[in-house]
Design a protein around this motif. Structure first.
Motif, mmCIF file in Angstrom:
data_model
loop_
_atom_site.group_PDB
_atom_site.id
_atom_site.type_symbol
_atom_site.label_atom_id
_atom_site.label_comp_id
_atom_site.label_asym_id
_atom_site.label_seq_id
_atom_site.Cartn_x
_atom_site.Cartn_y
_atom_site.Cartn_z
ATOM 1 N N CYS A 199 0.811 -1.209 0.000
ATOM 2 C CA CYS A 199 0.000 0.000 0.000
ATOM 3 C C CYS A 199 0.852 1.269 0.000
ATOM 4 N N ASP A 200 0.541 2.154 -0.941
ATOM 5 C CA ASP A 200 1.117 3.502 -0.934
ATOM 6 C C ASP A 200 0.270 4.343 0.018
ATOM 7 N N MET A 201 0.825 4.634 1.184
ATOM 8 C CA MET A 201 0.095 5.419 2.191
ATOM 9 C C MET A 201 0.685 6.818 2.346
ATOM 10 N N SER A 202 1.273 7.331 1.269
ATOM 11 C CA SER A 202 1.979 8.603 1.368
ATOM 12 C C SER A 202 1.166 9.702 2.044
ATOM 13 N N SER A 203 -0.121 9.787 1.706
ATOM 14 C CA SER A 203 -0.856 10.951 2.199
ATOM 15 C C SER A 203 -1.832 10.659 3.329
ATOM 16 N N ASP A 204 -1.812 9.446 3.877
ATOM 17 C CA ASP A 204 -2.645 9.284 5.084
ATOM 18 C C ASP A 204 -2.020 8.390 6.160
ATOM 19 N N ILE A 205 -0.737 8.085 6.020
ATOM 20 C CA ILE A 205 -0.109 7.281 7.066
ATOM 21 C C ILE A 205 -0.128 8.050 8.387
ATOM 22 N N PHE A 206 -0.335 7.346 9.469
ATOM 23 C CA PHE A 206 -0.390 7.920 10.829
ATOM 24 C C PHE A 206 -1.588 8.855 11.045
ATOM 25 N N SER A 207 -2.594 8.780 10.151
ATOM 26 C CA SER A 207 -3.739 9.680 10.319
ATOM 27 C C SER A 207 -4.976 8.958 10.823
ATOM 28 N N ARG A 208 -4.994 7.630 10.677
ATOM 29 C CA ARG A 208 -6.169 6.865 11.095
ATOM 30 C C ARG A 208 -5.736 5.462 11.477
ATOM 31 N N GLN A 209 -6.572 4.867 12.332
ATOM 32 C CA GLN A 209 -6.247 3.533 12.816
ATOM 33 C C GLN A 209 -6.704 2.479 11.806
ATOM 34 N N LEU A 210 -5.797 1.561 11.507
ATOM 35 C CA LEU A 210 -6.128 0.427 10.636
ATOM 36 C C LEU A 210 -5.441 -0.786 11.237
ATOM 37 N N ASP A 211 -5.841 -1.965 10.775
ATOM 38 C CA ASP A 211 -5.052 -3.134 11.119
ATOM 39 C C ASP A 211 -3.873 -3.154 10.142
ATOM 40 N N PHE A 212 -2.773 -2.548 10.557
ATOM 41 C CA PHE A 212 -1.652 -2.404 9.635
ATOM 42 C C PHE A 212 -0.988 -3.743 9.311
ATOM 43 N N SER A 213 -1.285 -4.750 10.138
ATOM 44 C CA SER A 213 -0.661 -6.054 9.880
ATOM 45 C C SER A 213 -1.298 -6.764 8.681
ATOM 46 N N GLN A 214 -2.382 -6.191 8.124
ATOM 47 C CA GLN A 214 -2.928 -6.786 6.895
ATOM 48 C C GLN A 214 -2.043 -6.460 5.682
ATOM 49 N N PHE A 215 -1.130 -5.496 5.857
ATOM 50 C CA PHE A 215 -0.241 -5.116 4.756
ATOM 51 C C PHE A 215 1.122 -5.787 4.923
ATOM 52 N N ASP A 216 1.721 -6.120 3.798
ATOM 53 C CA ASP A 216 3.059 -6.730 3.837
ATOM 54 C C ASP A 216 4.134 -5.707 3.534
ATOM 55 N N LEU A 217 3.728 -4.639 2.857
ATOM 56 C CA LEU A 217 4.668 -3.552 2.600
ATOM 57 C C LEU A 217 3.863 -2.251 2.526
ATOM 58 N N ILE A 218 4.321 -1.266 3.285
ATOM 59 C CA ILE A 218 3.687 0.057 3.285
ATOM 60 C C ILE A 218 4.781 1.053 2.949
ATOM 61 N N TYR A 219 4.482 2.000 2.059
ATOM 62 C CA TYR A 219 5.475 3.058 1.826
ATOM 63 C C TYR A 219 4.808 4.422 1.840
ATOM 64 N N ALA A 220 5.606 5.426 2.167
ATOM 65 C CA ALA A 220 5.079 6.793 2.255
ATOM 66 C C ALA A 220 6.210 7.795 2.144
ATOM 67 N N GLY A 221 6.069 8.725 1.209
ATOM 68 C CA GLY A 221 6.985 9.865 1.171
ATOM 69 C C GLY A 221 6.738 10.681 2.443
ATOM 70 N N ALA A 222 7.808 11.186 3.046
ATOM 71 C CA ALA A 222 7.654 11.849 4.352
ATOM 72 C C ALA A 222 6.827 13.126 4.283
ATOM 73 N N GLN A 223 6.835 13.787 3.127
ATOM 74 C CA GLN A 223 6.389 15.185 3.082
ATOM 75 C C GLN A 223 4.893 15.428 3.153
ATOM 76 N N LYS A 224 4.090 14.356 3.380
ATOM 77 C CA LYS A 224 2.660 14.589 3.488
ATOM 78 C C LYS A 224 2.200 14.590 4.945
ATOM 79 N N ASN A 225 2.736 13.724 5.742
ATOM 80 C CA ASN A 225 2.184 13.690 7.107
ATOM 81 C C ASN A 225 3.251 13.431 8.151
ATOM 82 N N MET A 226 4.507 13.542 7.770
ATOM 83 C CA MET A 226 5.544 13.063 8.675
ATOM 84 C C MET A 226 6.744 13.984 8.792
ATOM 85 N N GLY A 227 7.121 14.668 7.727
ATOM 86 C CA GLY A 227 8.348 15.457 7.804
ATOM 87 C C GLY A 227 8.578 16.241 6.530
ATOM 88 N N PRO A 228 9.797 16.748 6.343
ATOM 89 C CA PRO A 228 10.089 17.451 5.091
ATOM 90 C C PRO A 228 10.327 16.443 3.966
#
Ligand SMILES: *Cc1c(COP(=O)(O)O)cnc(C)c1O
Length: 354
Positions: A166-195
């Protein structure tokens, strides 16, 4: 006064994070050296990256479950090809929900057969397709949890026996999910995490090592796992700021807490959009994103007036993406509720004056 920042990305970060980050640029850990002029292999920086990696796993509830957290270069866009490079043997299944999914599909086609299980392109991606079938012989299924440009968000994820990416670039850390259903999650930092400048990858180790091709070191997840994200010089500043943001989030109460705030923010805006006859939402109601709300004026002649009014109200970053038009209010974790209220006030003022 700081602007109400609705920018889609790079985006707003918590004020206290910016404060601490700026101090570290001058004098990190009271050591009379800058964070960005010390060795990435020095203990102070190794502590930073270790802390960032473990906070990411902790906040997602993925500690001790076979996952590794990596901070890599190249943005989410590099993950479009890196996921396929590392995991696509023969055939992969992709859900097409917008520009970012389409780009991921384009890259994956370089590595094997592609099954596009469903697409919402028929309505300019204003909804999330449902009831599609994922072939059980696919190497993996890839989806985009939040479509930053179109303002749609997956509210549920398919049950499947194949690994889920799952590409979670723009909503990672914004809502609760069962993240263990995913085998790989990726996210560019600049949407919800950092520069901009670093990309978080959370990968379950047991899905790796199964493709036959030779993978260049820099593009091989196993290289980065073995070297603890230190195969080459990591993006020290973006990783430090990401660590501060994750600490900020943990101190607030983690994802459960921020999700409740995010729901209040999006409800405030969507309620006004639905009530106010001068505005209408662009995404289908059930699939509306809590992060990026897309909308338009019902009377185009009011555009100049509305644009003038929100800019006067100290609001930034409200123009829609060029492929959609209209407006987009991005309400990432660090955006305060009062900023959304400021936008709603302008929408109501327009109604009074129109
Ligand atoms: C912004 C974005 C990307 C692209 O990220 P880069 O880090 O600029 O490569 C990919 N996917 C989604 C969902 C995004 O919002």
């Amino acid at each position: 006064m700081k602007k109400h920042n609705f920018s889609a990305g790079p985006c707003i970060l918590p004020e206290e994070v910016l404060q601490k980050a700026s101090e570290a640029v001058i004098n990190f850990n009271n050591d009379n050296l800058s964070l960005i002029e010390i060795s990435h292999r020095s203990k102070p920086f190794v502590d930073v990256i270790e802390n960032a990696r473990s906070l990411a796993l902790e906040l997602l509830g993925l500690q001790n479950k076979g996952y590794k957290a990596l901070f890599l270069h190249g943005g989410a866009s590099s993950q479009f090809l890196m996921t396929a490079y590392n995991l696509l043997n023969k055939k992969a299944a992709y859900l097409n929900t917008g520009t970012w999914s389409s780009k991921a599909i384009k890259e994956a086609k370089l590595f094997g057969e592609l099954d596009e299980v469903a697409s919402s392109i028929d309505k300019n991606f204003n909804y999330i397709p449902k009831n599609y079938k994922i072939p059980s012989d696919a190497d993996y299924f890839h989806c985009t949890s939040n479509n930053t440009i179109y303002g749609t968000q997956m509210k549920s994820f398919p049950e499947t026996t194949v690994p889920m990416i799952c590409d979670m670039s723009s909503d990672i850390f914004s809502r609760q999910l069962d993240f263990s259903q995913f085998d790989l999650i990726y996210a560019g930092a600049q949407k919800n995490m950092g520069p901009a400048g670093t990309t978080l990858v959370i990968v379950k180790e047991d899905i790796l090592g199964k493709v036959e091709r030779v993978i260049p070191s820099m593009l091989n997840y196993q290289t980065h796992i073995e070297k603890d994200s230190m195969f080459n010089t990591p993006a020290v500043f973006p990783i430090y700021v990401s660590m501060l943001t994750l600490e900020w989030l943990k101190d607030l109460g983690g994802i459960d807490f921020i999700e409740s705030v995010n729901k209040q923010k999006s409800a405030l805006l969507y309620n006004e959009m639905d009530r106010n006859p001068l505005f209408k939402g662009l995404a289908e109601e059930d699939d509306r994103s809590h992060m990026n709300a897309t909308f338009t004026l019902t009377n185009k002649d009011l555009k100049e007036k509305f644009d003038f009014m929100w800019q006067e109200a100290n609001i930034n970053g409200l123009h829609g993406h060029r492929s959609v038009g209209g407006y987009r209010a991005s309400m990432y974790n660090a955006l305060p509720l009062y900023s959304v209220q400021a936008l709603v006030d302008v929408m109501q003022e327009l109604e009074r004056k129109a």
